[in-house]
Design an enzyme around this catalytic site. Structure first.
Site, mmCIF file in Angstrom:
data_model
loop_
_atom_site.group_PDB
_atom_site.id
_atom_site.type_symbol
_atom_site.label_atom_id
_atom_site.label_comp_id
_atom_site.label_asym_id
_atom_site.label_seq_id
_atom_site.Cartn_x
_atom_site.Cartn_y
_atom_site.Cartn_z
ATOM 1 C CB VAL A 33 -0.957 -0.006 1.214
ATOM 2 C CG1 VAL A 33 -1.716 1.319 1.296
ATOM 3 C CG2 VAL A 33 -1.941 -1.168 1.113
ATOM 4 C CG ASP A 119 -8.822 -1.091 4.983
ATOM 5 O OD1 ASP A 119 -9.718 -0.775 4.175
ATOM 6 O OD2 ASP A 119 -8.781 -2.186 5.550
#
Length: 256
Positions: A33, A119
């Site tokens: 990420v 997230d």
């Protein structure tokens, strides 16, 4: 429409093109990420520092560190990383430690530094969308944290629908605007409105294919129409170009 005005929907984000060029951004974490975040930041010409123990870096992030594209702090995040003299403009966290991420987010809030906690939508001052890139053209699809994977699918569909060479057309429009400002540099409101209005008419009348085919000579001839305030078609601009054709009569037409 209500009373002739757009209906407010609410629940959305204010989608902006954030100019981060030359500004200092911290990326906390070095996984997949983080690699995506770093890539986006480098495309926007940001100065990036990744904070993560060396063993936590993916091959891509390690490559960007070793090649000097980004700076690296070989440890976990510490509050001193956000001291004022470091001039941090943005913080992105991408670590597998929800409690640590929340502590970082709260610290950023206290210092009024915009942050994105991967997230965890409630702990984000902004979201990353799925971006279609074609030269200067960028189209972002955001689901406001509801479905990032779906955003990627929608972005691909939009990209596939665009005419070939759209990015090149955008680049040429930018070149045309710069040429126009050079010949009509007025900074007053009336001058700005006139330039914007004329450029809007050009973009409405000319197609992507027209801008793709436009060359320097076409631009110069098009700009000549700015003074009178007219917007010729692409075909009209081309018809005004000299043909430089020389006829060679050899007598085969039967002239006496």
């Amino acid at each position: 429409m209500s009373a002739g005005f757009p209906i407010v929907q609410g629940g959305g984000s204010l989608i902006l093109a954030w100019q981060i060029k030359g500004k200092h951004v911290l990326v906390i974490g070095g996984g997949e990420v983080a690699a995506g975040r770093i890539f986006n930041l480098l495309n926007a010409d940001a100065r990036v520092t990744v904070i993560c123990p060396r063993q936590g870096l993916t091959p891509e992030v390690a490559y960007r560190v070793d090649s000097g594209q980004i700076c690296h702090t070989d440890r976990i995040f510490l509050p001193l990383d956000l001291e004022p003299e470091r001039n941090v403009s943005m913080v992105l966290t991408a670590i597998d430690d929800p409690e640590a991420s929340t502590r970082i987010w709260k610290y950023c809030k206290k210092l009024k530094v915009p942050a994105n906690i991967a997230d965890v939508p409630p702990e984000c001052d902004f979201y990353f969308g799925s971006v279609h890139r074609d030269g200067p053209l960028q189209i972002m699809v955001s689901t406001n944290g509801n479905g990032p994977r779906l955003a990627a699918s929608i972005r691909k569909q939009i990209g596939d629908m665009l005419p070939k060479g759209t990015g090149q057309s955008v680049a040429k429009v930018g070149q045309l605007r710069r040429k126009l400002r050079a010949v009509a540099p007025g900074k007053g409101v009336d001058s700005i409105n006139k330039r914007m209005g004329w450029m809007s008419e050009v973009c409405d009348r000319w197609s992507t294919e027209n801008f793709n085919e436009m060359d320097e000579e076409d631009m110069e001839r098009l700009i000549q129409s700015y003074g009178p305030g007219v917007v010729p078609s692409f075909e009209d601009v081309r018809l005004r170009r000299p043909t430089n054709v020389v006829w060679d009569f050899d007598g085969s037409f039967g002239w006496l």
